[in-house]
Enzyme design. Structure first.
Site, PDB file in Angstrom:
ATOM      1  N   GLY A 153     -10.080 -17.986   3.004  1.00  0.00           N
ATOM      2  CA  GLY A 153      -8.961 -17.054   2.870  1.00  0.00           C
ATOM      3  C   GLY A 153      -8.080 -17.124   4.096  1.00  0.00           C
ATOM      4  N   SER A 154      -7.418 -15.998   4.387  1.00  0.00           N
ATOM      5  CA  SER A 154      -6.438 -15.981   5.481  1.00  0.00           C
ATOM      6  C   SER A 154      -7.138 -16.009   6.839  1.00  0.00           C
ATOM      7  CB  SER A 154      -5.590 -14.722   5.377  1.00  0.00           C
ATOM      8  OG  SER A 154      -6.406 -13.595   5.648  1.00  0.00           O
ATOM      9  N   ARG A 156      -6.501 -14.012   9.173  1.00  0.00           N
ATOM     10  CA  ARG A 156      -6.779 -12.607   9.513  1.00  0.00           C
ATOM     11  C   ARG A 156      -8.148 -12.181   8.968  1.00  0.00           C
ATOM     12  NH1 ARG A 156      -4.660  -7.680   7.245  1.00  0.00           N
ATOM     13  NH2 ARG A 156      -4.103  -9.037   5.539  1.00  0.00           N
ATOM     14  N   GLY A 173     -10.564 -14.188   8.138  1.00  0.00           N
ATOM     15  CA  GLY A 173     -11.589 -14.988   8.802  1.00  0.00           C
ATOM     16  C   GLY A 173     -11.985 -14.411  10.150  1.00  0.00           C
ATOM     17  N   GLU A 209     -13.207 -21.367   6.167  1.00  0.00           N
ATOM     18  CA  GLU A 209     -12.158 -22.269   5.687  1.00  0.00           C
ATOM     19  C   GLU A 209     -10.924 -21.398   5.504  1.00  0.00           C
ATOM     20  OE1 GLU A 209      -9.702 -23.873   3.090  1.00  0.00           O
ATOM     21  OE2 GLU A 209     -11.408 -23.800   1.708  1.00  0.00           O
ATOM     22  N   CYS A 249      -4.517 -23.986   0.130  1.00  0.00           N
ATOM     23  CA  CYS A 249      -4.584 -24.011   1.601  1.00  0.00           C
ATOM     24  C   CYS A 249      -4.213 -25.403   2.088  1.00  0.00           C
ATOM     25  CB  CYS A 249      -5.955 -23.587   2.093  1.00  0.00           C
ATOM     26  SG  CYS A 249      -7.261 -24.561   1.417  1.00  0.00           S
TER      27      CYS A 249
HETATM   28  C1  UN1 Z   1      -8.055 -24.401  -1.189  1.00  0.00           C
HETATM   29  O1  UN1 Z   1      -6.846 -24.349  -1.383  1.00  0.00           O
HETATM   30  O2  UN1 Z   1      -8.664 -23.436  -0.630  1.00  0.00           O
HETATM   31  O3  UN1 Z   1      -7.917 -30.296  -1.673  1.00  0.00           O
HETATM   32  C2  UN1 Z   1      -8.926 -25.508  -1.622  1.00  0.00           C
HETATM   33  C3  UN1 Z   1      -7.493 -29.490  -2.498  1.00  0.00           C
HETATM   34  C4  UN1 Z   1      -8.488 -28.852  -3.436  1.00  0.00           C
HETATM   35  C5  UN1 Z   1      -9.130 -27.673  -2.792  1.00  0.00           C
HETATM   36  C6  UN1 Z   1      -8.203 -26.696  -2.159  1.00  0.00           C
HETATM   37  N1  UN1 Z   1      -9.477 -29.820  -3.780  1.00  0.00           N
HETATM   38  O4  UN1 Z   1      -6.316 -29.206  -2.594  1.00  0.00           O
END
Ligand code: UN1
Length: 505
Positions: free
Chosen positions: A239-240, A242, A244, A261, A295
């Site tokens: 997540g964010s 913040r 984390g 992550e 992310c």
């Molecule tokens: C995420 O956005 O938290 O590599 C994971 C990727 C995907 C996983 C993203 N396999 O974009």
């Protein structure tokens, strides 16, 4: 499966079902799940009250006492069954993901495929939880290390990958002999209910249903509770930054283990020798896919000044062809953002662009006349290196294009952000590629060549450095974080020699 389901007050959601699902509980606190696609209420999920939480944790820790004794390949058998069940329900689950979080069907199904892939990986891994043997310095001694299960693993997931990221953790943890307590995003609890039900169904009759459990509730309170809970030796959180930080503090306070992550602020570098056809396709998927809510989304394009004009021209033409709309309909490439707050972040970032010396050259608007107010245009911004916006992760499809003089400047800018998740370069030059991949190159956990920053396969370790949190999930040797290492030394001789030549007699 019924015990934990009823502990949560959940009244039967069949896997893959979506439609109006009302799931009451005794405390009466419910989370309404509203689809970003059209504002329709998909269902209500009961929030876990104190008693439900306690029951989940005690069932899980109780299950662990036996689960840890099951041979790892036999644990792999359960995961194999889960992989089969996920395969059988891939379409239904993919639709549920699309409806609940708004990603297009192909990406919804792709997400379930990612869960299947990691389950397959974990089945093989269940026979490969290798330890090392070392040569002892003492005569007639043997030394080796072995890996044992850790206990309950708390898995906190974000809305944007409501199944796959959990699976990275859960499938691996399960073959490692751990039990998994999942706290999904309150924005996507139905996918969690459906996927977790599949796991418990697969375990039915074995006595190990509680290897997989679920607590649904408001993020901050429940997440903090998991993070502070000494019965959970490892907390994996996505997540964010913040979120984390607060999870990491609570876990550190009790000296637990954390796998984080968190945010990314990913750049792709475009060199003058790049194949622009690949660049446009790669950046389109990387920046517009999942409406910019991965992310791993490409947020910054660091483009050599000699090709930046053509880059913007060709990419803008591609952006204008992106069909925006109902993600469940064929042909749609971009669905809605997750909620009104995300639209507000998009709007405010776009409004800041001219104030910081940038220029919106494509898109920039919130769309009207759509099935919900959450649809925005994919946006390209001509940016300047010093813009404060470049330091932030706005979870929306905004791409900042920064012209660069050379590779050295591009790498400098690539690394000059607080986050360190993913990065990529488009080039045909071996020298540029290897420089980017060298120790003085990208500082990110992921570094790709001739592709974008998103769409990683499960076989590699996934995660990043700096404010991204440093954790690694999914493939490679990430499994080690879900186990405890034990170093064993055996004396099979008749004497008791001491290490380092110490004499004590
Ligand atoms: C995420 O956005 O938290 O590599 C994971 C990727 C995907 C996983 C993203 N396999 O974009």
């Amino acid at each position: 499966m019924r015990d934990v389901v009823s502990a949560l007050g959940i009244n039967g959601v069949s896997p893959g079902a979506f439609g109006r699902t009302v799931i009451p509980n005794s405390s009466g606190r419910v989370i309404r799940v509203v689809s970003p696609v059209n504002g329709e209420e998909l269902g209500q999920v009961a929030a876990a009250d104190d008693a439900a939480y306690e029951r989940v944790i005690s069932d899980a820790t109780e299950a662990f006492r036996e689960w840890r004794k099951v041979p790892a390949p036999e644990r792999g058998d359960l995961v194999r069954k889960i992989a089969g069940a996920l395969r059988d329900s891939k379409q239904k689950l993919g639709r549920l993901v699309s409806a609940e979080v708004g990603k297009i069907l192909s990406e919804g199904e792709g997400e379930i495929q990612e869960a299947i892939d990691i389950a397959d990986f974990a089945v093989g891994l269940s026979r490969q939880l290798y330890g090392k043997t070392m040569h002892s310095e003492r005569r007639s001694h043997r030394m080796y290390e072995q890996w044992h299960p850790l206990g309950a693993v708390g898995v906190i997931t974000a809305f944007n990958f409501p199944a796959a990221v959990w699976a990275w953790n859960a499938m691996i943890a399960a073959v490692c002999g751990d039990v998994v307590v999942w706290k999904p995003s309150e924005l996507a609890p139905l996918t969690a209910v459906a996927v977790n039900s599949i796991c418990r169904e697969a375990a039915k009759g074995s006595g190990f249903e509680a290897v997989f459990s679920l607590v649904v509730g408001e993020g901050p309170q429940l997440g903090q509770r998991l993070a502070a809970d000494v019965r959970i030796p490892c907390v994996s959180a996505t997540g964010s930054c913040r979120m984390g930080r607060s999870v990491a503090k609570a876990v550190a306070e009790r000296l637990g283990r954390c796998i984080l992550e968190l945010g990314g602020n990913n750049a792709t570098i475009v060199m003058p020798d790049a194949d622009l056809k690949l660049v446009v396709a790669g950046v389109l998927f990387g920046a517009v896919g999942t409406a910019g809510q991965r992310c791993t989304t490409i947020r910054r394009a660091l483009v050599h000044e000699s090709v930046v004009g053509e880059f913007i021209e060709r990419l803008s033409a591609a952006y204008k062809q992106v069909r925006i709309g109902n993600p469940l309909e064929k042909g749609t490439l971009m669905g809605p953002l997750i909620h009104a707050q995300a639209v507000e972040s998009f709007r405010s970032a776009v409004a800041r662009v001219p104030l910081e010396g940038g220029e919106v050259v494509c898109g920039g608007k919130v769309l009207s006349g759509m099935p919900s107010p959450l649809y925005v245009e994919p946006t390209i911004v001509k940016a300047k290196p010093g813009m404060p916006l470049l330091q932030e992760e706005t979870f929306a499809p905004i791409l900042y294009v920064v012209p660069v003089k050379d590779l050295a400047e591009a790498v400098e800018l690539n690394n000059n952000v607080p986050q360190g998740l993913s990065s990529s370069i488009f080039t045909r030059s071996m020298q540029s590629m290897e420089t980017f991949l060298s120790a003085a190159g990208s500082d990110c956990g992921i570094a790709n060549v001739n592709m974008g920053t998103s769409g990683a396969e499960i076989g590699g370790a996934f995660g990043g450095e700096k404010e991204t949190g440093g954790g690694r999930e999914s493939g490679s040797d990430s499994w080690k974080q879900y186990m405890r290492r034990q170093t064993c030394c055996i004396n099979y001789g008749d004497d008791l020699p001491l290490a380092q030549g110490v004499v004590f007699s």
